[in-house]
Design a protein around this motif. Structure first.
Motif, PDB file in Angstrom:
ATOM      1  N   GLY A 306       0.813  -1.207   0.000  1.00 13.03           N
ATOM      2  CA  GLY A 306       0.000   0.000   0.000  1.00 13.03           C
ATOM      3  C   GLY A 306       0.846   1.256   0.000  1.00 13.03           C
ATOM      4  O   GLY A 306       2.075   1.212  -0.034  1.00 13.03           O
ATOM      5  N   GLU A 308       0.661   5.640   1.409  1.00  9.14           N
ATOM      6  CA  GLU A 308       0.031   6.696   2.196  1.00  9.14           C
ATOM      7  C   GLU A 308       0.501   8.023   1.639  1.00  9.14           C
ATOM      8  O   GLU A 308       1.701   8.252   1.444  1.00  9.14           O
ATOM      9  N   ASP A 341      -4.467  10.431   2.564  1.00 11.11           N
ATOM     10  CA  ASP A 341      -5.124   9.423   1.732  1.00 11.11           C
ATOM     11  C   ASP A 341      -4.327   8.130   1.819  1.00 11.11           C
ATOM     12  O   ASP A 341      -3.084   8.153   1.773  1.00 11.11           O
ATOM     13  N   GLN A 342      -5.024   7.005   1.933  1.00 13.78           N
ATOM     14  CA  GLN A 342      -4.327   5.729   2.058  1.00 13.78           C
ATOM     15  C   GLN A 342      -4.998   4.654   1.227  1.00 13.78           C
ATOM     16  O   GLN A 342      -6.214   4.671   1.013  1.00 13.78           O
ATOM     17  N   PHE A 343      -4.169   3.722   0.765  1.00 14.23           N
ATOM     18  CA  PHE A 343      -4.664   2.620  -0.054  1.00 14.23           C
ATOM     19  C   PHE A 343      -3.831   1.388   0.253  1.00 14.23           C
ATOM     20  O   PHE A 343      -2.598   1.448   0.288  1.00 14.23           O
ATOM     21  N   CYS A 364      -9.276   1.485   1.448  1.00 13.88           N
ATOM     22  CA  CYS A 364      -8.836   2.824   1.048  1.00 13.88           C
ATOM     23  C   CYS A 364      -9.665   3.847   1.803  1.00 13.88           C
ATOM     24  O   CYS A 364     -10.768   3.556   2.286  1.00 13.88           O
TER      25      CYS A 364
END
Length: 810
Positions: A306, A308, A341-343, A364
Motif C-alpha cells: 500500500g 500513504e 489518503d491511504q490505499f 482505502c
C-alpha cells in the motif's frame, strides 16, 4: 556484553587515578562564574596566562555549575582571561607564592555584553551532541543529514531514542515518553503525536533534549523520561528570516517548504512561521501464522502492499511584550492541518497446509485532521533576588474525520469466487478539547538554595464515534455490531515542591509531586462505563558530586506514571480485513515506573551511565489470537511487570582536525512477567545492544560530509521478539552566498536495509511479521537566512499543557 564495556571503563578509571595522583603535588585554583543575577555561567572558556611572557599555563571550561578548577605549581605574575558567548570578556590579575596555600576559590561575576561588533561575524559552533548528567542534547543545526526530514525521523538520530514500527517513541529501550515543544503542550496521545511530528519539518528545530531525570516541576507522566523540542528563535533587535525548500524521492516524490520571520523592536517581539510538507510513501506487510485450534492446523499467509499520501500545513504566530523591566507577556497561536489518503491491497492465502482458499481485500480512505492551540503566559521576575513567578493558560482543540472503505472477496484454490463479496464503509469523527492552567514560583535563598513550587489543573473532554455500514445488494445498511461511540472525561489536579542547592563539590536536587486524577469513560453502545478516582505521590532525587574539573558523578531516582492513551481506552474495533484487526481496552490501568541511575561524566564530554527501571502494571502492545474468528488482533494489556537494566556509554571523538565523530552504545536487558494474559502465563526477556555513531568530515572550501549509522541487535518486547535493525545515512553540504545559504544532498538508509521482523512469544500462538516502510530516500535541500542573525536562541517558557496531547489517538 561484559567485554564490550570493560575496556572503555578501565580507561576512564585509569584516567581518574592518574589525574588524582598528579593533582596531589599541585595547587588548586577554583573559579566560580556567576552572572549578574547570581546564576552559574556554564561552558565559559578560561585561559590562565603568565604575564611576563604571555605563555599559556592552562585552558579549561566551566562546568554546568559554572565551576572550573586549575591545578598548577605556582600562581605568581599570572592573569586569568575569561570569555563566554553573550558576556563581556574579563581579565583578572592573580599572584601568590607557591606553597602559601593549597586551595583558593574565587567568584567572578560576568556582565552581559551590550556593545555590538560592526563588520565582524563571530561563529561559535556547538557540538552536534552534548552530554550532561541528566540529559543528552542534539543541536540540530550542526547535522547535515536532517534536511528534509520530519521531526519524528529526527528523533531517531538522538542517542538513546528510537521509533518502532507503529511510531512509538522509545527512550533507552522504554516506551512512555513525554514530549514538550517549546515548553508547551503537545496534548496528544501516541498516534496523533506521531502525525503531528511527521508534519513538522526538521528544519524548524534548533535542539532536542532527552531528560532521563526530570525534576518534580515536570508532570509525572512519561515513564521513560521527557523530550524537549525547541524550535528556532532569535532575540536580536530587528528582523530575521529564513527559508528552507527541499525535494526528495524514494519510491514516490516528496517536497517541503518552511519559512519563518521574526521581528523585535523595543518592548515587542513577533514570530511567524509556516511549513508545508508533501510525502507519499509506500509500505509492505507480510504475516505468516498458524491456527492450531482445530484438528488440522490452518495456515494463513497474508501479503499487503500500500501507500500513504500526506499533505501537511502548519502555522504558528507568537507575540511577546516586555511590559516592564520585570514583567512580560507571551501569546502563542498555532494550527496544523493534515490531509491523508491511504490505499492497501492485500491477499491472504488459507490452507491445511496447502492453499485451498484465499481472501482478497482492498481498503482505502481519507482522513482530515485539524489541530488548533492557543496559550497565554505571564512572567514576573526579580533576577537580582532570584525570584520568578509565571502563569500559563492553554487551550487545545483537536478534530479528526476519517472515512474508510473495505472490499473483501473470497476465492477457492482455482481463483474462482465461492461466496458473495462483503463490502463495508465507516465514518469516524472525533473531537477533543483540553484546558490547562498552571502557576509556578521559584526563589533563591541562603545564596545557593533554590525553591520551586507550583499548581496545575488540566481538564480533558473527548467524543468519539465510528459508524459502520455493510453493502447488501445495492443498498448500504447500518452494521450495529461494528458501530460504536465512546466519551472520555479526565481531570488532573497537581502540586509540586522542589529544592536544589550546591555546597562545595556537592549538588542536590529533590522534591515531590502530588497528582489527583478523576476520569470517566462511557460507551452508550456497549453500555459500558469505567470510572477512576485516585491520588499519587511522585518523589524524585538527584545528587551530583564534582570530584574535580575533570570528573563528575551523579545519582538520580524518580517515580513516574503513564496513563492510558485515550484511544487505547476506546473499545472501538478497527478492521484491516476479516482476519486482522485492532481493538481498544476500556479496562487499562495506569502503569508506574521507578527509575534509578548512576552517571559518570569525564571532561563534560564522556559519559557512562548505569540504570534500572522497574514498571508495574506495564501497558504493553500485544498481538494475540482470536480463536473464535481465527483472526489476529492488536491491543494493549496490563502485564504484571517490566524490568530494564541498562549500561550506556556516550563519547565524542576528535580523530583528526577534519574528522570528528561521536558514538553511543548501550547494553540492555528487558524482561516481562504476566501470570494471566488471556489465559496464558508469560515470562519473556532478552539482552541486547544499541549502537549509534555519527562521523563529520570537513572537506574544505565550504564542503562538509556526514555519515550516521545505527544498529539494534535482537530484542524482546512483551509478546514479540524483534530481529536486528540497522541503517546508514549520508549527507553532503556546501556553504553558499557568504555563509547565508546552504545546499545539502543526502540519502537516508543508503543500503535500503531497514526492515522490521517480529515473531510471536505468546504461548501456543505462531506468527511471523515483516514490515518494510519506504526508507531509502534521496533529498536535495536549500536553506537561506537573511536579516539580523545576531542574538541567541530564546529560552522556551514552560507551559501548563504538556502530556495530554500525547494521549490523543483518533
Amino acid at each position: 556484553m561484559k567485554k564490550l564495556f570493560l575496556f572503555p571503563l578501565i580507561l576512564l578509571l585509569l584516567s581518574g587515578i592518574t589525574e588524582t595522583a598528579i593533582a596531589q603535588n599541585r595547587n588548586h585554583l577554583i573559579v566560580q562564574l556567576m552572572d549578574e543575577w547570581k546564576k552559574p555561567v556554564p561552558y565559559a572558556t578560561l585561559h590562565l596566562v603568565r604575564s611576563t611572557d604571555s605563555a599559556s599555563m592552562g585552558i579549561s571550561m566551566s562546568n554546568e555549575q559554572g565551576i572550573c578548577t586549575f591545578q598548577i605549581s605556582m600562581l605568581k605574575d599570572v592573569h586569568l582571561e575569561i570569555s563566554s558567548a553573550g558576556y563581556a570578556k574579563q581579565v583578572l590579575n592573580l599572584s601568590y607564592e607557591h606553597g602559601s596555600r593549597q586551595r583558593d576559590t574565587i567568584t567572578i561575576v560576568l556582565k552581559k555584553q551590550v556593545a555590538s561588533l560592526s563588520g565582524v561575524t563571530v561563529l561559535a559552533k556547538k557540538p552536534f551532541i552534548e552530554y550532561k548528567t541528566d540529559r543528552i542534547t542534539m543541536n540540530v543545526q550542526q547535522n547535515l543529514t536532517t534536511a528534509g526530514l520530519t521531526v519524528l525521523e529526527l528523533l531517531e538520530r538522538v542517542p538513546g531514542l528510537s521509533v518502532d514500527k507503529d511510531g512509538n517513541i522509545i527512550m533507552q529501550g522504554k516506551t512512555g515518553v513525554q514530549v514538550i515543544i517549546d515548553g508547551r503542550a503537545t496534548l496528544m496521545n501516541t498516534a496523533d503525536l506521531v502525525k503531528l511530528l511527521r508534519s513538522m519539518p526538521a528544519d524548524q528545530v534548533a535542539s532536542i533534549e532527552s531528560l532521563h531525570a526530570p525534576s518534580a516541576k515536570y508532570d509525572a507522566t512519561g515513564n521513560a523520561g521527557i523530550i524537549l523540542i525547541k524550535t528556532k528563535k532569535r532575540n536580536a533587535t530587528g528582523m530575521y528570516g529564513s527559508l528552507n525548500i527541499g525535494a526528495g524521492y524514494g519510491n514516490f516524490a516528496k517536497a517541503n517548504v518552511d519559512a519563518s520571520l521574526q521581528y523585535r523592536k523595543g518592548k515587542w517581539g513577533l514570530i511567524g512561521q509556516y511549513g508545508y510538507m508533501y510525502n507519499k510513501k509506500s509500505k509492505e506487510l507480510g504475516i505468516d501464522r498458524t491456527d492450531r485450534n482445530s484438528v488440522v492446523p490452518v495456515y494463513f499467509n497474508q501479503n499487503s502492499l500500500g501507500h500513504e499520501e500526506a499533505s501537511n500545513h502548519n502555522m504558528r504566530v507568537g507575540i511577546d511584550y516586555q511590559a516592564s523591566k520585570r514583567s512580560s507577556f507571551y501569546v502563542n497561536l498555532s494550527s496544523a492541518h493534515q490531509s491523508l489518503d491511504q490505499f492497501t491491497s492485500a491477499n491472504t492465502g488459507i490452507g491445511r497446509p496447502l492453499p485451498d482458499s484465499s481472501l482478497g481485500s482492498v481498503s482505502c480512505g481519507d482522513q482530515g485532521i485539524r489541530h488548533y492551540s492557543s496559550g497565554l503566559s505571564y512572567k514576573y521576575a526579580i533576577p537580582e533576588k532570584g525570584r520568578e513567578f509565571t502563569v500559563d493558560a492553554d487551550y487545545m482543540h483537536y478534530r479528526s474525520d476519517e472515512n474508510m472503505y473495505y472490499d473483501n472477496r473470497f476465492f477457492d484454490a482455482n481463483g474462482a469466487s465461492y461466496k458473495p463479496d462483503r463490502n463495508f464503509r465507516s465514518f469516524a469523527p472525533s473531537a477533543i478539547d483540553i484546558y490547562s492552567l498552571k502557576a509556578d514560583y521559584s526563589m533563591t535563598f541562603l545564596k545557593n538554595i533554590q525553591l520551586e513550587t507550583g499548581l496545575k489543573m488540566t481538564s480533558v473532554g473527548s467524543g468519539n464515534q465510528i459508524n459502520f455500514e455493510e453493502k447488501k445488494s445495492s443498498n448500504w445498511e447500518s452494521d450495529l455490531l461494528r458501530s460504536n461511540s465512546f466519551t472520555y472525561d479526565e481531570d488532573v489536579f497537581a502540586g509540586y515542591l522542589n529544592l536544589s542547592a550546591k555546597t562545595g563539590k556537592w549538588g542536590y536536587q529533590g522534591g515531590f509531586r502530588i497528582e489527583h486524577t478523576k476520569s470517566s469513560g462511557f460507551s452508550p453502545t456497549l453500555n459500558r462505563e469505567v470510572n477512576r478516582n485516585y491520588t499519587d505521590i511522585f518523589p524524585n532525587l538527584h545528587i551530583s558530586y564534582r570530584i574535580n574539573s575533570m570528573h563528575n558523578i551523579s545519582f538520580s531516582y524518580n517515580r513516574r506514571i503513564q496513563r492510558p492513551n485515550y484511544q487505547n481506552l476506546n473499545p472501538f474495533v478497527y478492521f484491516i480485513d476479516q482476519y486482522a484487526y485492532s481493538a481498544g481496552n476500556a479496562y487499562l490501568n495506569p502503569q508506574y515506573a521507578n527509575n534509578l541511575s548512576l552517571t559518570y561524566l569525564l571532561k563534560n564530554k564522556y559519559m557512562i551511565q548505569a540504570a534500572m527501571i522497574y514498571t508495574s502494571d506495564i501497558m504493553a502492545q500485544v498481538l494475540l489470537p482470536d480463536s473464535a474468528n481465527r483472526a489476529l488482533f492488536e491491543t494493549h494489556e496490563n502485564l504484571e511487570s517490566e524490568k530494564i537494566y541498562r549500561l550506556t556509554i556516550h563519547a565524542p571523538l576528535a580523530i583528526k582536525k577534519w574528522w570528528n565523530a561521536s558514538i553511543s552504545a548501550s547494553g540492555m536487558y528487558m524482561g516481562y512477567e504476566a501470570g494471566d494474559l488471556k489465559g496464558k502465563a508469560l515470562s519473556t526477556g532478552q539482552k541486547f545492544v544499541m549502537v549509534q555513531s555519527t562521523h563529520q568530515f570537513n572537506l574544505g572550501k565550504g564542503y562538509n560530509l556526514e555519515i550516521t549509522g545505527k544498529y539494534t541487535s535482537p530484542l524482546t518486547y512483551a509478546t514479540m521478539r524483534v530481529r536486528p535493525e540497522n541503517f546508514v545515512d549520508m549527507g553532503l553540504s556546501k556553504k553558499l552566498m557568504s555563509g547565508k545559504g546552504n545546499l545539502k544532498i543526502q540519502v537516508n538508509d543508503i543500503f535500503n536495509i531497514r526492515k522490521q521482523h517480529l515473531n510471536s512469544l505468546y504461548p501456543g500462538f505462531e506468527y511471523k511479521l515483516t514490515q518494510k516502510l519506504e526508507s531509502r530516500i534521496a533529498r536535495l535541500s536549500f536553506s537561506y537566512a537573511f536579516g539580523n542573525n545576531g542574538g541567541k536562541t530564546q529560552s522556551n517558557r514552560e507551559s501548563g499543557a504538556r502530556p495530554e496531547m500525547e494521549r490523543l489517538k483518533l
